[in-house]
Design a protein around this motif. Structure first.
Motif, mmCIF file in Angstrom:
data_model
loop_
_atom_site.group_PDB
_atom_site.id
_atom_site.type_symbol
_atom_site.label_atom_id
_atom_site.label_comp_id
_atom_site.label_asym_id
_atom_site.label_seq_id
_atom_site.Cartn_x
_atom_site.Cartn_y
_atom_site.Cartn_z
ATOM 1 N N THR A 63 0.829 -1.208 0.000
ATOM 2 C CA THR A 63 0.000 0.000 0.000
ATOM 3 C C THR A 63 0.863 1.258 0.000
ATOM 4 N N LEU A 64 1.901 1.277 0.812
ATOM 5 C CA LEU A 64 2.763 2.460 0.854
ATOM 6 C C LEU A 64 3.435 2.697 -0.497
ATOM 7 N N PHE A 65 3.906 1.633 -1.127
ATOM 8 C CA PHE A 65 4.557 1.792 -2.439
ATOM 9 C C PHE A 65 3.571 2.283 -3.483
ATOM 10 N N LEU A 66 2.376 1.724 -3.478
ATOM 11 C CA LEU A 66 1.378 2.161 -4.450
ATOM 12 C C LEU A 66 0.941 3.587 -4.161
ATOM 13 N N THR A 67 0.905 3.967 -2.891
ATOM 14 C CA THR A 67 0.558 5.342 -2.549
ATOM 15 C C THR A 67 1.619 6.290 -3.087
ATOM 16 N N ALA A 68 2.878 5.922 -2.883
ATOM 17 C CA ALA A 68 3.966 6.745 -3.416
ATOM 18 C C ALA A 68 3.847 6.844 -4.930
ATOM 19 N N ALA A 69 3.619 5.709 -5.576
ATOM 20 C CA ALA A 69 3.442 5.699 -7.029
ATOM 21 C C ALA A 69 2.298 6.614 -7.422
ATOM 22 N N SER A 101 7.923 3.278 -12.225
ATOM 23 C CA SER A 101 8.132 1.829 -12.287
ATOM 24 C C SER A 101 8.959 1.290 -11.114
ATOM 25 N N LEU A 102 9.793 2.144 -10.536
ATOM 26 C CA LEU A 102 10.561 1.675 -9.369
ATOM 27 C C LEU A 102 9.622 1.188 -8.283
ATOM 28 N N PHE A 103 8.540 1.959 -8.051
ATOM 29 C CA PHE A 103 7.584 1.563 -7.029
ATOM 30 C C PHE A 103 6.883 0.257 -7.391
ATOM 31 N N TYR A 104 6.663 0.047 -8.686
ATOM 32 C CA TYR A 104 6.047 -1.219 -9.096
ATOM 33 C C TYR A 104 6.969 -2.394 -8.803
ATOM 34 N N TRP A 105 8.261 -2.230 -9.031
ATOM 35 C CA TRP A 105 9.198 -3.301 -8.703
ATOM 36 C C TRP A 105 9.180 -3.594 -7.204
ATOM 37 N N MET A 106 9.184 -2.537 -6.411
ATOM 38 C CA MET A 106 9.175 -2.729 -4.960
ATOM 39 C C MET A 106 7.887 -3.407 -4.529
#
Lengths: 472, 208, 84
Positions: free
Chosen positions: A393-399, A424-429
């Motif tokens: 959730t945090l990564f997708l929020t950042a994205a 895309s970095l956030f998608y990898w994470m």
């Protein structure tokens, strides 16, 4: 297990977990496709993987709700289930129909599937989450009606408790609102208006009644707190849910072509939708604090408390973040939405089903709770899945924040695909975290097979004194 | 009701000069209804705030449209609700302090009549507005006026349903000193409905 | 007795509010007067009709607190709107 017929819950729970695994596998496929665009193309294109992922989610949760109801209603009503045989027949019908539908999505081009399954009679396919062929939809209605018939007759012939009444209200509501999936107007505004009568009034409406009932049931069992106290809280929670959630449907009517007053009504009422979730969390922690016994199933208690917290964060807080019209204007349909959707579904509905399974499965297998070793593995799975979901959730929020900034809020917005490259970095994470989530799920399944002496009431009682009345 | 909601002291008999009932830690009636009341008040507070800030964006429009409101109807409606609340308070006193159910029932009937009057007058007001072609989509002021008052209207209806149930129960002698939890709970809900209008009337009909 | 006295005061305050409306008074002074009347009326309903005068602890503060909160928000919005 107090009533023999509660045993029908077991296959439902097993099917639920099996389909959950399928759901996550397809989630991981899509997560990779976000960054490696032609992964598994053309065998499993993104849109097909998405259909499988979302449809599996809903179906496994439905199996979970059904298993929960078959377990809870006989115990609450203090009478055997009206027809265990019907329950088993419906189980196989639902499972086979569901499996065939998924196979259909994967093996048959969608347009051909539509042609084969009578979509020209009544066109219900092609809408998000409601991609099922007409046949499957009709099958779902039949299974639901049989299920409700079975439970309602059980309830009518036995004791009526607040928990079973709220549960049945929620389940009947689920069935009634599903009927709107058959209504597919030509007019696009009306199409979208009524689509939410299934989706919103499910997850931000009647499903919350089911959630409340399941949570209340488990809390009564593991804490031993007086039933009257818990049932009163349940009524307060569902009232808050309905007051905020019904007109709160309006937060889906901001941009689809409905009158402007929906921007106000939707914002005002949906802003308050976190409140019942907050109440649920306070309720769960309060009950555990006031408990009269230390139930040996500590894993189930952990799931119950976790459900409150994650539902409040995912559905309540993350929902609030993008529910006001002026904000939603910028965030609509971005990764902010995905962030909220994942944590909300996991926190509220995945976790409550895992809570009831955690409580009921040991009983169905002949003991009050699993061995300490098994519970430790289960609790590991709780933390692995929950923490991964928080990070997803945090990564997708950042994205999402970056996406909104670059693609919508900026004075010179960038095109969609350009922005996708930037985030895309956030998608990898997210994908790596998703793998950890899968590991948590593997641990969860493993916990069912860990041996050891069952934990009993005697081995974990801490001598708490109770006041007066016996626990329910 | 169980022990949990009866941990208050019994209400002391009223003295003539300045009654000083024993202090209690929870409000009269069921705690659950008070959570419900707080939730309702929160929703209305958000609605009021939305109105106030929407007005701040276009003061001229709001002032101009407000001139079309029937302030007399609003004023009379305020009096009706306050009177109804007073009747409810009198009813609760009659039953809880003096054990006089028949009197209490009469006071409740009077409250219901006042509440019914409110609804009737509100309908007349609405009829006038609709006849003038006003709707939710006319402009932001009318959207708020109609939404706020209609939302409140629905709560008056629920309040009257509750009062009617209380009236039926009271007539049968269902409540008395020390066991009037239902009566006190229903009364509290009605007072909330009154309280909301006490904010709504000056905010929408008077303040410029 | 408190309830009867409160009722009379409530009626008087309603009349005063209505009168302010009739006079068409606008601006900060009129707004403040209206809000003060609103607060006074609300307090009486909360304390005497709802019976919270006899309650100690945070329940005694919650509802008057709500009134205060609403009044402050309205006043703030009013200032915002009239400061252009």
């Amino acid at each position: 297990m107090q009533y023999k017929s509660q045993a029908v819950a077991k296959p439902y729970f097993i099917a639920a977990i099996g389909l959950f695994i399928g759901q996550i596998l397809f989630g991981l496929i899509m997560g990779l496709q976000y960054v490696v665009g032609d992964f598994l193309f053309p065998a499993i294109p993104f849109n097909i993987a998405r259909m499988v992922h979302t449809n599996l989610l809903i179906v496994w949760l439905l199996f979970g709700f059904m298993g929960a109801a078959y377990y809870m209603v006989p115990e609450e009503s203090e009478t055997e289930l009206y027809s265990p045989r019907l329950a088993m027949a419906l189980f196989w019908i639902f499972l086979v129909a569901g499996a065939l539908t998924i196979v259909g999505y994967l093996m048959v081009p969608y347009a051909k599937l539509a042609e084969m399954t009578g979509n020209d009679l009544l066109a219900t396919m092609g809408r998000e989450f409601l991609e099922q062929p007409l046949l499957t939809k009709v099958g779902i209605v039949i299974v639901a009606l049989g299920f409700l018939f079975n439970l309602t007759l059980t309830l009518l012939k036995g004791r009526k408790t607040s928990i079973s009444l709220v549960l049945l209200m929620g389940l009947w509501g689920l069935a009634v609102f599903f009927l709107f999936s058959f209504y597919n107007p030509e007019n696009l505004v009306k199409d979208k208006f009524y689509w939410w009568w299934v989706v919103h009034l499910w997850v931000e409406g009647v499903w919350e009644l089911i959630l409340g009932a399941l949570l209340a049931f488990v809390l009564i069992k593991v804490t031993g707190v007086d039933r009257e106290v818990i049932e009163k809280w349940l009524y307060v929670i569902i009232t808050l849910t309905l007051i905020t959630g019904i007109i709160g449907t309006g937060h889906h009517y901001f941009w689809i072509g409905t009158p402007a007053y929906w921007k106000w009504w939707g914002s005002i009422f949906s802003a308050l939708e976190p409140i019942p979730f907050f109440a649920m969390t306070v309720f769960a922690f309060n009950m555990v604090n006031r408990r009269r016994r230390d139930h040996p199933n500590r894993a189930a208690t952990l799931w119950a408390l976790g459900t409150g917290v994650m539902a409040f964060l995912g559905a309540g807080v993350w929902g609030f973040l993008h529910t006001l019209a002026p904000v939603n204007y910028y965030t609509h349909g971005t990764q902010i939405t995905a962030a909220h959707g994942h944590m909300a579904f996991y926190g509220a509905y995945v976790m409550v089903v895992l809570t009831i399974i955690s409580y009921a499965m040991p009983v169905l297998r002949g003991r009050a709770a699993n061995s300490n070793r098994a519970q430790v593995v289960e609790m590991w799975s709780f933390w692995l899945m929950t923490i991964s979901m928080v990070f997803i959730t945090l990564f997708l929020t950042a994205a999402g924040v970056l996406q909104v900034w670059l693609q919508r809020f900026s004075t010179s917005p960038l095109p969609f695909m350009v922005v996708q490259d930037q985030i895309s970095l956030f998608y990898w994470m997210r994908e790596v975290t998703g793998v950890i989530f899968l590991l948590g799920l593997v641990a969860y399944v493993a916990s069912f097979f860990v041996k050891g002496e069952a934990a009993t009431l005697a081995s974990s009682t801490s001598g708490r004194a109770g006041i007066g009345t016996q626990p329910a | 009701m169980n022990a949990h909601s009866l941990d208050t002291t019994l209400s002391a008999p009223a003295s003539l000069a300045a009654p000083a009932p024993e202090a209690r830690s929870t409000p009269p009636g069921d705690l659950a209804i008070w959570f419900f009341i707080l939730a309702e008040l929160l929703v209305f507070a958000v609605f009021f705030a939305a109105y106030a800030f929407a007005r701040a964006q276009d003061v001229a429009l709001f002032n101009a449209m407000q001139d079309h409101l029937d302030r007399n109807a609003g004023g009379i409606n305020t009096v009706l609700l306050i009177t109804a609340s007073w009747c409810v308070a009198r009813a609760v006193r009659a039953v809880c302090e003096h054990g006089r159910s028949a009197t209490g029932a009469h006071w409740l009937a009077a409250a219901i009549a006042c509440g019914g009057g409110f609804l009737a007058l509100k309908c007349v007001e609405y009829a006038g507005k609709f006849a003038a072609g006003i709707s939710l989509s006319t402009n932001t002021f009318w959207m708020f006026y109609l939404s706020l008052t209609f939302f409140h209207f629905m709560h008056v209806i629920l309040g009257l349903v509750i009062l009617s149930i209380l009236w039926l129960q009271t007539r049968r002698g269902g409540y008395g000193p020390g066991h009037a939890n239902g009566l006190e709970s229903g009364a509290a809900y009605w007072h909330m409905v009154d309280l909301v209008w006490i904010v709504l009337f000056p905010l929408v009909y008077v303040m410029r | 007795m408190n309830t009867d006295r409160s009722f009379i005061v409530l009626l008087a305050a309603t009349a005063a509010t209505w009168f302010i409306g009739e006079s068409g008074a606008a601006g900060a002074a009129a707004m403040t007067a209206t809000l003060v009347l609103m607060l006074a009326k609300g307090r009486l309903v909360v304390l005497d009709f709802m019976g919270l005068r006899a309650v100690r602890g945070y329940w005694r503060l919650l509802l008057p607190g709500w009134l205060l909160f609403v009044a402050i928000v309205i006043a703030l919005a009013f200032r915002l709107g009239h400061s252009t």
